[in-house]
Design an enzyme around this catalytic site. Structure first.
Site, PDB file in Angstrom:
ATOM      1  N   GLU A   1      28.834  35.437  51.723  1.00 46.00           N
ATOM      2  CA  GLU A   1      27.930  35.940  52.520  1.00 46.00           C
ATOM      3  C   GLU A   1      26.352  36.326  51.782  1.00 46.00           C
ATOM      4  O   GLU A   1      26.504  36.880  51.025  1.00 46.00           O
ATOM      5  CB  GLU A   1      28.523  37.380  52.954  1.00 46.00           C
TER       6      GLU A   1
ATOM      7  N   ARG B   1      41.090  40.227  42.908  1.00 50.27           N
ATOM      8  CA  ARG B   1      39.768  40.145  42.589  1.00 50.27           C
ATOM      9  C   ARG B   1      39.593  40.669  41.179  1.00 50.27           C
ATOM     10  O   ARG B   1      40.650  41.270  40.772  1.00 50.27           O
ATOM     11  CB  ARG B   1      38.908  41.617  43.192  1.00 50.27           C
TER      12      ARG B   1
ATOM     13  N   LYS C   1      29.142  44.127  45.991  1.00 55.99           N
ATOM     14  CA  LYS C   1      27.379  43.917  46.291  1.00 55.99           C
ATOM     15  C   LYS C   1      26.624  45.004  46.805  1.00 55.99           C
ATOM     16  O   LYS C   1      25.642  45.079  46.430  1.00 55.99           O
ATOM     17  CB  LYS C   1      27.471  42.529  47.201  1.00 55.99           C
TER      18      LYS C   1
HETATM   19  P1  ATP Z   1      31.381  42.249  48.178  1.00 57.22           P
HETATM   20  O1  ATP Z   1      32.533  43.340  48.471  1.00 57.22           O
HETATM   21  O2  ATP Z   1      30.682  42.292  46.659  1.00 57.22           O
HETATM   22  O3  ATP Z   1      30.487  42.231  49.230  1.00 57.22           O
HETATM   23  P2  ATP Z   1      32.412  39.939  49.098  1.00 57.22           P
HETATM   24  O4  ATP Z   1      33.881  39.619  48.974  1.00 57.22           O
HETATM   25  O5  ATP Z   1      32.146  40.486  50.777  1.00 57.22           O
HETATM   26  O6  ATP Z   1      32.250  40.920  48.076  1.00 57.22           O
HETATM   27  P3  ATP Z   1      31.479  37.384  49.500  1.00 57.22           P
HETATM   28  O7  ATP Z   1      30.220  36.810  49.488  1.00 57.22           O
HETATM   29  O8  ATP Z   1      32.017  37.556  50.926  1.00 57.22           O
HETATM   30  O9  ATP Z   1      31.614  38.768  48.938  1.00 57.22           O
HETATM   31  O10 ATP Z   1      32.200  36.712  48.415  1.00 57.22           O
HETATM   32  C1  ATP Z   1      32.601  35.209  48.449  1.00 57.22           C
HETATM   33  C2  ATP Z   1      33.901  34.867  47.882  1.00 57.22           C
HETATM   34  O11 ATP Z   1      33.968  35.282  46.546  1.00 57.22           O
HETATM   35  C3  ATP Z   1      34.819  35.508  48.575  1.00 57.22           C
HETATM   36  O12 ATP Z   1      35.798  34.363  48.803  1.00 57.22           O
HETATM   37  C4  ATP Z   1      35.542  36.568  47.930  1.00 57.22           C
HETATM   38  O13 ATP Z   1      36.911  36.593  47.986  1.00 57.22           O
HETATM   39  C5  ATP Z   1      35.294  36.307  46.308  1.00 57.22           C
HETATM   40  N1  ATP Z   1      34.899  37.514  45.736  1.00 57.22           N
HETATM   41  C6  ATP Z   1      34.294  38.332  45.883  1.00 57.22           C
HETATM   42  N2  ATP Z   1      34.256  39.457  45.151  1.00 57.22           N
HETATM   43  C7  ATP Z   1      35.174  39.015  44.161  1.00 57.22           C
HETATM   44  C8  ATP Z   1      35.730  39.476  43.017  1.00 57.22           C
HETATM   45  N3  ATP Z   1      35.421  40.771  42.433  1.00 57.22           N
HETATM   46  N4  ATP Z   1      36.697  38.703  42.332  1.00 57.22           N
HETATM   47  C9  ATP Z   1      37.139  37.639  42.754  1.00 57.22           C
HETATM   48  N5  ATP Z   1      36.624  37.142  43.831  1.00 57.22           N
HETATM   49  C10 ATP Z   1      35.582  37.681  44.297  1.00 57.22           C
HETATM   50 MG    MG Z   2      32.862  39.458  52.044  1.00 54.19          MG
END
Ligand code: ATP
Ligand code: MG
Length: 555
Positions: A37, A266, A276
């Protein structure tokens, strides 16, 4: 596939699934995607997902898309889109075709929403947000049906079209899936599919005032793109039900080859946050200077700090992929970069906390030019010119008036040390200011010790580094410590209580003249000090400390 990839495969449960899907004929090829995102910069956790998605596609000679799941214009920004593209490329990955955007499927999503309404599987609901929460129930109690659940299909289509053309206010109504208000999975209790937002979108401008929810758009994006294996993190495990429900109920996707989701744990990294939202708070509240502040666990922060793309990929390989949640030791990341730079970084001498040293038996006005190896284990990297004269700088830390014990390997009065790449010196006396701080150290040197041991078999225990004073170039050094005091800052709601107030120390010292045009992004080993790289955001000579020479966290 090469043997190295085969080795990586056997330790990764996702590869087992893919192997089975290929051998059963369920899929003939592999397609994955990395679906961020665009609501912040990528962090080290995303690197794990990027390496997994792009790496798996490469291993199986398949394809990997970069798709922005851009369904929430109020949190998104084109700045984030651009930084994410740059970071994925920098990490060394190449997406299939053009960058994809969920927003380019908004028309299709809308048609699919109408299809669900037409099948009696979605309805427009006018409950307020608070009422919706009460109606939803909780983990112990089933929810209650919305009074709008039985609206006719025709009426729902009319209402949804009115939502689309802006006839309702933000928050006045939403489109909900009609699933099961008593499901043990909260996400199945008639989740919202569309909401009203009068916001300008970075891709679609003002074309839309209704936006799909992430859960609705995400699975459709995967299905439209022909993704075979949707890899995501464990917190989306329950959401798999709504994804499956959506696809099963749409004529286009009710086929066995539709995407299936597999969840992995994660990455949580010690002394860092990989949320984020929390990283944005650090930027917005000025705990750090920017998203790419070298203390940030963002890809751009790590890059500016001096981490190489190869070291981050190596780290992701070292930590592997599983379903077990854990807190990853920061020393694993640090040893990845150390191993990389130890091999490749040119050596240089920098004096970070300078103190003047005068060699009284060295001729006044004379400057000697010396050659020092660029990498002592890799002589093929050549040599660099350094200088020597009567006045040099050494580091304050390398001098004590009285050696504390016999093991002391630095300079003290009446003790000898070798100056790296040059002569043996002996301290005789020193000057201090009125507060007792050492100002100048006076020494003698042994002219017969350039590149060789003293002729009378005197044992010289220590080696210290230096920079010749008249040709020394001033530089700023930024030395970083952990950003958080606690190894698991995620346990604090309010991150500020764990912020390390001394995470940045700025020092002014000297570098060798041959580094006055040091390349940005090039790593150097400042001998005895650590790995440094020139800061990409400063015009002046500023060096960021990437990592020390040894793991000192646990000492
Ligand atoms: P945040 O909670 O930081 O906003 P998010 O999961 O909402 O993270 P996205 O931009 O949706 O962030 O993430 C894109 C991809 O990266 C998703 O498939 C998510 O599962 C993966 N991802 C995000 N954070 C991690 C992490 N700490 N370890 C492994 N994969 C991750
Ligand atoms: Mg997300």
């Amino acid at each position: 596939m090469n043997s190295q990839n085969k080795e990586a495969k056997s330790t990764n449960f996702i590869c087992n699934v893919i192997d089975e899907d290929l051998s059963s004929g369920k899929h003939v090829g592999i397609k994955t995607r990395f679906p961020p995102e665009p609501n912040g910069y990528l962090h080290i956790g995303h690197a794990k997902s990027i390496c997994l998605n792009f790496g798996t596609a490469t291993d199986y000679e398949g394809y990997c898309n970069l798709r922005f799941d851009d369904t929430n214009p109020s949190k998104e920004d084109i700045e984030y889109v651009n930084s994410i593209k740059k970071d994925v490329e920098w990490l060394g990955f190449d997406w299939d075709g053009d960058v994809k955007f969920s927003s380019s499927y908004f028309d299709k999503f809308y048609q699919y929403a109408e299809e669900l309404i037409s099948k009696g599987l979605a309805y427009v609901c006018f409950l307020s947000a608070d009422e919706t929460r009460v109606f939803r129930g909780n983990l112990k109690e089933p929810g209650e049906n919305s009074p709008y659940r039985e609206t006719t299909i025709i009426e729902n289509l009319t209402l949804f079209r009115k939502m689309k053309v802006g006839e309702f206010k933000e928050g006045e109504c939403v489109l909900r899936a009609k699933i099961d208000m008593s499901s043990s999975f909260m996400c199945m209790r008639d989740p919202t599919l569309y909401r009203i937002r009068f916001e300008t979108h970075h891709q679609t401008n003002d074309d839309w005032c209704i936006y799909p929810m992430y859960d609705f758009a995400h699975c459709l994006g995967d299905a439209i793109e022909g993704v075979t294996h949707s890899l995501c993190t464990l917190e989306f495990q329950d959401n798999r039900r709504i994804y499956d429900w959506t696809l099963e109920n749409l004529d286009d996707f009710n086929v066995t080859s539709r995407p299936h989701q597999y969840e992995f744990s994660r990455l949580n990294l010690e002394f860092a946050t990989t949320s984020k939202r929390k990283l944005k708070l650090l930027v917005d509240n000025n705990y750090v200077n920017s998203w790419n502040d070298p203390r940030m666990p963002t890809i751009s922060g790590l890059r500016r700090r001096g981490y190489t793309a190869g070291s981050i990929r190596d780290f992701c390989e070292r930590i592997g992929v599983s379903k077990v949640n854990s807190l990853t030791d920061i020393s694993i990341l640090e040893s990845s970069i150390r191993d990389d730079l130890n091999n490749s970084a040119p050596r240089s001498m920098a004096v970070i906390s300078p103190i003047k040293l005068q060699i009284e038996n060295y001729p006044e006005g004379k400057i000697e030019s010396l050659q020092a190896p660029i990498h002592p284990q890799k002589l093929e990297m050549g040599t660099r010119e350094i200088f020597f004269s009567r006045e040099i700088y050494i580091d304050k830390e390398d001098f004590l008036e009285v050696a504390p014990n016999n093991k002391y390997k630095r300079l003290a009065i009446n003790k000898e040390v070798r100056l790296r790449n040059s002569y043996v010196i002996k301290a005789t006396h020193f000057d201090s200011d009125k507060d007792g701080n050492v100002k100048t150290i006076f020494c003698t040197y042994d002219p017969d010790t350039l590149g060789k041991n003293p002729s009378d078999d005197r044992k010289i225990k220590g080696v210290i580094h230096f920079v010749e004073a008249s040709k020394a170039v001033s530089a700023e050094f930024r030395i970083y410590d952990r950003l958080f005091l606690d190894s698991n800052p995620a346990k604090f709601d309010d991150l500020s209580s764990s912020i390390n107030p001394n995470s940045l120390e700025i020092k002014n010292g000297f570098i060798e003249p041959n580094l006055s045009n040091a390349d940005v992004g090039r790593a150097y080993q400042f001998e005895r000090e650590g790995y440094f790289c020139r800061d990409s955001e400063s015009k002046e000579l500023v060096f960021n400390k990437t990592v020390g020479l040894r793991d000192t966290w646990n000492q």
